[in-house]
Each structure stands twice: as C-alpha cells, then as structure tokens.
Design a protein around this motif. Structure first.
Motif, PDB file in Angstrom:
ATOM      1  N   PRO A 264       0.826   5.861  -1.032  1.00  0.00           N
ATOM      2  CA  PRO A 264      -0.050   6.828  -0.973  1.00  0.00           C
ATOM      3  C   PRO A 264      -0.086   7.291  -2.562  1.00  0.00           C
TER       4      PRO A 264
ATOM      5  N   SER B  59       0.959  -1.277   0.212  1.00  0.00           N
ATOM      6  CA  SER B  59       0.008  -0.047   0.143  1.00  0.00           C
ATOM      7  C   SER B  59       0.699   1.356   0.156  1.00  0.00           C
TER       8      SER B  59
ATOM      9  N   ASN C  44      -4.958   5.723  -1.124  1.00  0.00           N
ATOM     10  CA  ASN C  44      -3.823   4.812  -1.437  1.00  0.00           C
ATOM     11  C   ASN C  44      -4.014   3.942  -2.218  1.00  0.00           C
TER      12      ASN C  44
END
Length: 294
Positions: free
Chosen positions: A163, A161, A254
């Motif tokens: 941003p 994950s 994300n």
C-alpha cells in the motif's frame, strides 16, 4: 506424526503479516479460494481454529498466534538449509539492482543470509532510481532487479505489491487548511504521479513544497516537517510516521515493484531471486495515531 508443509506455512505467514486472505493470496500467487483451502488444511492438521472472524475480516486465534512463532522458525531453518546446499560451491560475481525503498528496510538481513550461504560469490549492489537501474539491467549489467513495475515482463519472477501511504514528520503539525505542502522525487516517479493524481481527482488543494532526485533528500524534507509525501511503510521510522487522519487525504493505489531475473541466470542469481521473493514482502506495520502516541 504429521509434518508441516512449508507451502501451507508460507501462506499462513503471508496472512499473518498482511492481515487478510486477499493479501496472502497476492503474496503467494494463489486465488483467495485456494488460500482458504490451505488454511482449512492447516487447521485440520493442528486440530484447532487458527483464524477467527473480526468485522469483515479475520484475525489469528490464540492457537494461530502460537503457530505463527513456530512457522517463522520452521521456514527460517528450511530456507537456511536450502540456501546452504545451493550456495556451497557457487562462485563468481552477482549484480543486484534495487530501489532505495528496499535497501533501507529488510534487504540487508536477506543479503547477510545470502552471503553466509554463498561465501564465494561477490555481490555487486546497485541502489538507485528505477529508470537508471532498468537501463543497466537491459544492458546486461544487472542480474537481479527490483524496481517499480511498468507492466508484466517475461523475466518477472515476483510481484511485490504494498500500500502507498501518506507520510509526515512524527509529532510535527501539518497544515489542515490552505494548500497542502507535498514533497516528491524528480520526475519520472510513480509515487509522484500517484500522489498528484489522487489529490487532483479529489479536488484537494496542494503545492509542491520540496523536490529531490534521491530518497534520502525526500526523507529529509518530510522529517523537517515542511511537507508530507506518498511512499510505502518501508521509509517509516526515524522521524517519519503515517500522516494524521484529520487531514482526510485521498486514498492511494498500491505500489507495485517487479522482481526480475536475467534470462539464463546462473544458480546463485536464481537462489538470490527466490530468497528476495520470499523475504522482501515483509514491510513495517503501520501505526495508528493512537498507537504512535503511546
């Protein structure tokens, strides 16, 4: 003399690279309270505070900065030894499929390490769009897969994950009035949907100024200064930087990538999946407008 627990060092490194306990918890697959307990154990071993309060978060203390150097070195040696013993007798063919986001960032360094520790394994690397790669994986052509996530899969071994960011050409002015020009990949594309949804929900006027079937085409459009795009920090550099804050662009979610391992995969494929799960989460740092001007 106490020996450092590699698990504690991995969590510490995840904090140092992600900048928050929440990021570290997501990176190592533990709860925030478990990560806090691990950091406390590490501080007890060192005998000094490693983290210090800073605003709403925490930063590394001087002792933490010093430990960071040693932690990276210890984990690299630990990883090299583990891979060498695992890969000494491995042979055959191994197919890896991944999106270009990873192929152009830190994947080459990890593949170099894998090749050194698995000298008899032939690696078949396929780089492309998520949908095509997933289809090949489902047909049994690919052993290890890294694509944009579309929900939990039973063979998922890690969730990566990162941003999503608004990115623009370095040093090029972006129109602050009128319709915002954006560059996107041809559909279907999770980044495209995230960008347009965020702009629509914020009531932000925009137009699609450039499209491309490939990430290289998207990069060219952004570098030229004709449009901005939504992607991760992995494509920053070489003329691409974080978009100016003056544009007041809406927040993005994300980007989630799934690392999947073929059921009943051999030991070489399992070793590669483990290596990628540990090494791929490290992405380039995002520089502020002030830092980019230095």
């Amino acid at each position: 003399m106490q020996a450092f627990d590699p698990d504690l060092l991995r969590t510490f490194l995840a904090f140092a690279e992600g900048g928050s306990l929440a990021h570290a918890a997501a990176a190592v697959g533990r709860t925030a309270s478990a990560v806090t307990a691990q950091m406390q154990r590490l501080e007890t071993m060192v005998g000094e505070p490693l983290l210090a309060p800073s605003g709403r978060g925490r930063v590394l203390t001087p002792a933490g900065e010093e430990l960071l150097v040693h932690a990276r070195r210890i984990l690299e040696v630990h990883r090299d030894a583990w891979l060498s013993f695992k890969g000494a007798k491995a042979d055959g063919r191994l197919a890896l499929g991944c999106t270009q986001d990873f192929a152009d960032s830190n994947l080459p360094d990890l593949l170099r390490l894998f090749a050194r520790t698995h000298p008899r394994v032939r690696l078949d690397l396929r780089v492309g769009r998520s949908r095509e790669l997933t289809a090949a994986y489902d047909q049994g052509v690919i052993d290890v897969l890294i694509v944009m996530r579309e929900g939990l899969q039973p063979d998922e071994v890690a969730l990566l994950s990162e941003p999503m960011l608004w990115l623009s050409a370095s040093g090029e002015p972006v129109p602050a009035a009128g319709e915002l020009p954006i560059a996107v990949l041809d559909p279907p594309c999770g980044f495209r949907s995230a960008a347009t949804d965020a702009l629509d929900n914020a009531g932000y006027s925009y137009r699609i100024a450039a499209t491309s079937p490939s990430l290289s085409g998207l990069r060219a459009a952004v570098r030229s200064g004709i449009a901005i795009t939504a992607r991760t920090a992995r494509i920053m550099g070489e003329g691409i930087a974080a978009a100016p804050q003056a544009l007041s662009l809406p927040a993005l979610p994300n980007a989630e990538f799934s690392l999947r391992l073929k059921p009943k995969a051999d030991k070489a494929a399992s070793s590669l999946a483990t290596l990628l799960a540990e090494g791929l989460p490290t992405a380039p740092r995002v520089l502020s407008d002030a830092q980019r001007s230095l």
